[in-house]
Motif scaffolding. Structure first.
Motif, short mmCIF file in Angstrom:
data_model
loop_
_atom_site.label_atom_id
_atom_site.label_comp_id
_atom_site.label_asym_id
_atom_site.label_seq_id
_atom_site.Cartn_x
_atom_site.Cartn_y
_atom_site.Cartn_z
N LYS A 42 96.76 39.70 20.70
CA LYS A 42 96.01 39.69 22.45
C LYS A 42 95.62 38.04 22.94
CE LYS A 42 95.06 44.09 24.40
NZ LYS A 42 94.69 45.46 24.55
N ALA A 43 94.47 38.03 21.52
CA ALA A 43 93.57 37.48 21.89
C ALA A 43 94.72 35.85 21.97
CB ALA A 43 92.31 37.43 21.14
N SER A 44 95.39 35.53 21.64
CA SER A 44 96.06 34.66 22.44
C SER A 44 96.73 34.79 22.79
CB SER A 44 96.99 34.22 20.44
OG SER A 44 96.55 34.13 19.10
N PHE A 45 97.56 35.82 23.71
CA PHE A 45 98.43 35.72 24.91
C PHE A 45 97.79 35.64 26.77
CE2 PHE A 45 102.08 37.37 22.87
CZ PHE A 45 103.02 37.98 23.27
N ALA A 46 96.11 36.01 25.32
CA ALA A 46 94.99 36.17 27.23
C ALA A 46 94.95 34.70 26.59
CB ALA A 46 94.18 36.39 26.67
N ASP A 47 95.06 33.72 25.92
CA ASP A 47 94.31 32.02 25.85
C ASP A 47 95.33 31.23 26.19
OD1 ASP A 47 91.95 33.38 25.11
OD2 ASP A 47 91.97 32.79 22.70
N THR A 48 96.45 31.86 26.23
CA THR A 48 97.91 31.00 26.80
C THR A 48 97.41 30.39 28.07
OG1 THR A 48 99.26 32.25 25.48
CG2 THR A 48 100.17 30.58 27.11
N ILE A 49 96.87 30.37 28.69
CA ILE A 49 96.71 29.79 30.21
C ILE A 49 95.00 30.05 30.16
CG2 ILE A 49 97.28 31.72 31.53
CD1 ILE A 49 98.06 29.65 33.27
N SER A 50 94.21 29.38 30.71
CA SER A 50 92.95 29.16 30.74
C SER A 50 92.52 28.69 32.02
CB SER A 50 92.10 29.28 29.77
OG SER A 50 92.24 30.02 28.44
N GLY A 51 91.77 28.74 32.75
CA GLY A 51 90.79 28.19 34.09
C GLY A 51 91.98 28.47 34.89
N THR A 52 93.09 28.72 35.24
CA THR A 52 94.51 28.83 35.98
C THR A 52 93.63 30.02 37.04
OG1 THR A 52 95.59 27.41 35.21
CG2 THR A 52 96.87 28.76 36.82
N ASP A 53 93.52 29.55 38.28
CA ASP A 53 92.63 31.23 38.88
C ASP A 53 94.13 32.25 39.59
OD1 ASP A 53 90.01 30.76 38.89
OD2 ASP A 53 90.32 29.08 40.05
N LEU A 54 95.80 31.30 40.13
CA LEU A 54 96.15 31.95 40.65
C LEU A 54 97.87 31.30 40.25
CD1 LEU A 54 95.84 32.82 44.49
CD2 LEU A 54 95.23 34.52 42.53
N ILE A 55 98.87 31.79 39.95
CA ILE A 55 99.74 31.46 39.96
C ILE A 55 101.35 32.03 41.76
CG2 ILE A 55 102.41 31.65 38.14
CD1 ILE A 55 100.27 32.73 35.75
N ILE A 56 101.75 30.99 41.31
CA ILE A 56 101.92 31.24 42.97
C ILE A 56 104.02 30.65 42.49
CG2 ILE A 56 102.23 30.51 45.31
CD1 ILE A 56 99.74 29.76 45.56
N GLY A 57 104.41 31.11 43.02
CA GLY A 57 105.86 31.82 43.17
C GLY A 57 107.18 32.86 44.11
N PRO A 233 110.86 16.77 45.22
CA PRO A 233 112.03 18.32 45.09
C PRO A 233 112.44 18.62 46.61
CG PRO A 233 109.55 18.66 43.86
CD PRO A 233 110.66 16.94 44.80
N GLN A 234 113.27 19.76 46.64
CA GLN A 234 112.88 20.74 47.92
C GLN A 234 113.03 21.77 47.54
OE1 GLN A 234 114.71 19.52 51.06
NE2 GLN A 234 114.85 17.34 50.24
N ALA A 235 112.66 22.07 46.07
CA ALA A 235 112.11 23.31 45.96
C ALA A 235 111.70 23.20 44.34
CB ALA A 235 113.02 24.45 45.61
N ILE A 236 110.51 24.54 44.30
CA ILE A 236 110.10 24.50 43.06
C ILE A 236 110.21 25.99 42.00
CG2 ILE A 236 108.92 22.51 43.03
CD1 ILE A 236 106.48 24.43 43.29
N THR A 237 109.73 25.83 40.60
CA THR A 237 109.82 27.75 41.07
C THR A 237 108.52 28.75 40.93
OG1 THR A 237 111.24 26.64 38.71
CG2 THR A 237 110.21 28.69 38.66
N ALA A 238 107.33 27.85 40.27
CA ALA A 238 106.15 27.56 41.05
C ALA A 238 104.99 26.60 40.77
CB ALA A 238 105.99 29.47 39.33
N ALA A 239 104.12 27.35 41.57
CA ALA A 239 102.81 26.79 40.96
C ALA A 239 101.34 27.34 40.22
CB ALA A 239 102.24 26.18 42.49
N LEU A 240 101.09 26.45 39.40
CA LEU A 240 99.81 26.72 38.88
C LEU A 240 98.37 26.10 39.68
CD1 LEU A 240 100.08 25.73 35.57
CD2 LEU A 240 101.18 28.11 36.96
N VAL A 241 96.98 27.24 40.53
CA VAL A 241 96.73 27.07 41.06
C VAL A 241 95.05 27.28 40.74
CG1 VAL A 241 95.51 27.51 43.66
CG2 VAL A 241 97.98 27.24 43.07
N GLY A 242 93.80 26.17 40.90
CA GLY A 242 92.83 26.65 40.91
C GLY A 242 91.32 26.62 42.18
#
Length: 416
Positions: A42-57, A233-242
C-alpha cells in the motif's frame, strides 16, 4: 509455584512442545508477514508518485486515468489535444507541467514520450528523484532512456539499438527509425523501471508515415528529412501538474473539469489511489482471513497435543492430587501451559519475521520494488501477539476441563 510447575511440565515434553511452538511461530510469522507486505504494498503504491498535485487527461474514471498514466496499465479512451495542454500550462496556478504520450511498446514494455522535465519533476517515495545510473538523458531525437527492469530483462547496455513496435500487441515495428539506448535509470521500484522513455518529438517522428493507425503504403520519409520537420505533437495522453500553492489545487481541478474546449478530467493521485485500494479491498481481506485461519489451525493443533497427552499425564495429575492440589489447580496448570506455548510461539514468530526482513528486505526491494521498512513492532503487532496468547489460553480450556474432571474422578476412586 504453578508457573514453575508449568515450565517444568513443558520442559519434560520438550520435543512435542517444541514442535507445537514452532507451528504457532510459523503461523504467526506468516500472519504478520502478510500484514507487513500488505501495508508495504500500500505504501509502495502510494509512493509511486510524489509531489504531483494533479494528473490531467481525457474524461474517464479517475482510477483508469491513474492506472494508465502512472502504472502503465490499460489505455486512454481519448487524448488531450496540444492546444488544450498549452492552454492549461499557461494558467497562473500551474507551477510546472509534464506531458506524457503513451501507445507504443518495445517487447511488451511500454514506451512513453515526454520531455526532459519528467526527469526533473518526477518524484517517488517522498522526494526521491530519478537517477541515470549509466549513460545520460536523451540528447538526440532517437535517444531512449530505459528503466532498470527493461535493461535487466532484455540485457541492454548503453548504445544498444532499440526498435519500437506500433501499439501494445502489434507485430508492426518502426524498423526504419531505430532508437539508441542513451541511458539506463537506477532501480526505483516504480513502473518507471518497466518503461522505455523517449522524447515527444520522437513519438511524432516514428509516426510521420502513418495515418489512422496504419502505415501509408509506399511512404518512407528519410530520417534526415524527418529531423528537419516540425515535430510538435498534435495530442498527448496525459499530463502531470504541480501547482504554485496547495490552496490552488482544487481551483485548478475545477477549471479543468469544467473545461469547455474538450471533455477533460483532473484527478488527485492520492484520492484515486484510495479508490483503487477500495476496489482490491476484498482480496486484501481474504488474504488476511487465510492467514488468521493458519494461526487458528496451529492453536487447534496445540489443543490436540494437550488432549493426546492427558492419558499419559494421568499419573502426574494423581500425584498432584495426592500432594494436596485441588482440581482447579490442575485446570489452571493446563491453561497456563497453553498460554505459555502460545506466548513462546508468538514471540518466536515475531523473531522469525524480523530475521527474514533483515535478510530478504534488500532483495525484495531491488527485485520487486516493494519496500518493507524495518520498524519496531507497533500497536498492531502487539495486539496480534496478545490475541494469540489469549486464544492459546482459550483453546486449552477444553482439555484442561477434561483433565479437571479426570482429577475429580481419580480423587474419588478407592485406592487398594
Amino acid at each position: 509455584m504453578i508457573l514453575r510447575l508449568a515450565f517444568g511440565s513443558l520442559m519434560a515434553r520438550a520435543v512435542t512442545v517444541g514442535m507445537t511452538v514452532l507451528a504457532i511461530a510459523l503461523s504467526v510469522a506468516l500472519f504478520l508477514g502478510v500484514e507487513k507486505i500488505r501495508t508495504g504494498a500500500k505504501a509502495s503504491f502510494a509512493d509511486t508518485i510524489s509531489g504531483t498535485d494533479l494528473i490531467i487527461g481525457a474524461r474517464a474514471g479517475s482510477v483508469q486515468l491513474l492506472l494508465y498514466s502512472v502504472f502503465r496499465i490499460g489505455n486512454a479512451t481519448a487524448n488531450l489535444t496540444w492546444e488544450s495542454y498549452s492552454d492549461i500550462a499557461a494558467r497562473p496556478e500551474v507551477d510546472w507541467i509534464v506531458p506524457i504520450s503513451l501507445g507504443d511498446s518495445h517487447r511488451q514494455f511500454r514506451v512513453m514520450g515526454t520531455t526532459s522535465a519528467f526527469f526533473e519533476r518526477y518524484r517517488y517515495r517522498g522526494d526521491r528523484a530519478l537517477v541515470v545510473a549509466q549513460g545520460q538523458p536523451m540528447d538526440d531525437l532517437f535517444d531512449a532512456v530505459i528503466g532498470a527492469d527493461v535493461a535487466r530483462t532484455l540485457g541492454y547496455e548503453v548504445g544498444a539499438p532499440l526498435v519500437v513496435a506500433h501499439g501494445l500487441a502489434s507485430f508492426t515495428e518502426h524498423k526504419d527509425q531505430p532508437f539508441r539506448v542513451a541511458g539506463i535509470l537506477a532501480k526505483t521500484g516504480t513502473p518507471v523501471d518497466r518503461t522505455v522513455i523517449v522524447s515527444l518529438e520522437a513519438i511524432e517522428a516514428i509516426h510521420v508515415d502513418w495515418q489512422g493507425g496504419a502505415r501509408v503504403p509506399g511512404a518512407a520519409t528519410p530520417i534526415e528529412t524527418i529531423r528537419q520537420m516540425d515535430l510538435q505533437p498534435q495530442a498527448i495522453t496525459a499530463a502531470l501538474v504541480g501547482t504554485k500553492s496547495p490552496l490552488q489545487i482544487f481551483a485548478l481541478q475545477r477549471a479543468v473539469n469544467d473545461y469547455r474546449a474538450e471533455p477533460l478530467q483532473a484527478i488527485l493521485p492520492g484520492v484515486a489511489l484510495q479508490e483503487l485500494w477500495q476496489i482490491v479491498g476484498v482480496a486484501e481481506t481474504a488474504l488476511i482471513g487465510v492467514s488468521a485461519m493458519v494461526i487458528l489451525t496451529a492453536l487447534i493443533g496445540m489443543m490436540a497435543t494437550i488432549f493426546s497427552g492427558l492419558h499419559q499425564r494421568r499419573r502426574e495429575m494423581a500425584i498432584f492430587r495426592a500432594m494436596g492440589a485441588r482440581p482447579r489447580v490442575i485446570l489452571g496448570l493446563l491453561v497456563l501451559e497453553g498460554a505459555l506455548m502460545a506466548a513462546l510461539g508468538a514471540g518466536l514468530g515475531l523473531g522469525l519475521l524480523y530475521a527474514g526482513l533483515v535478510v530478504l528486505q534488500p532483495t525484495i526491494d531491488a527485485r520487486y520494488g516493494l519496500f518493507l521498512p524495518l520498524t519496531a513492532p507497533g500497536a498492531r503487532e502487539a495486539l496480534t501477539l496478545l490475541a494469540v496468547v489469549a486464544a492459546g489460553a482459550i483453546v486449552s480450556m477444553l482439555p484442561a476441563f477434561h483433565a479437571y474432571r479426570l482429577s475429580l474422578a481419580d480423587g474419588m476412586m478407592v485406592k487398594t
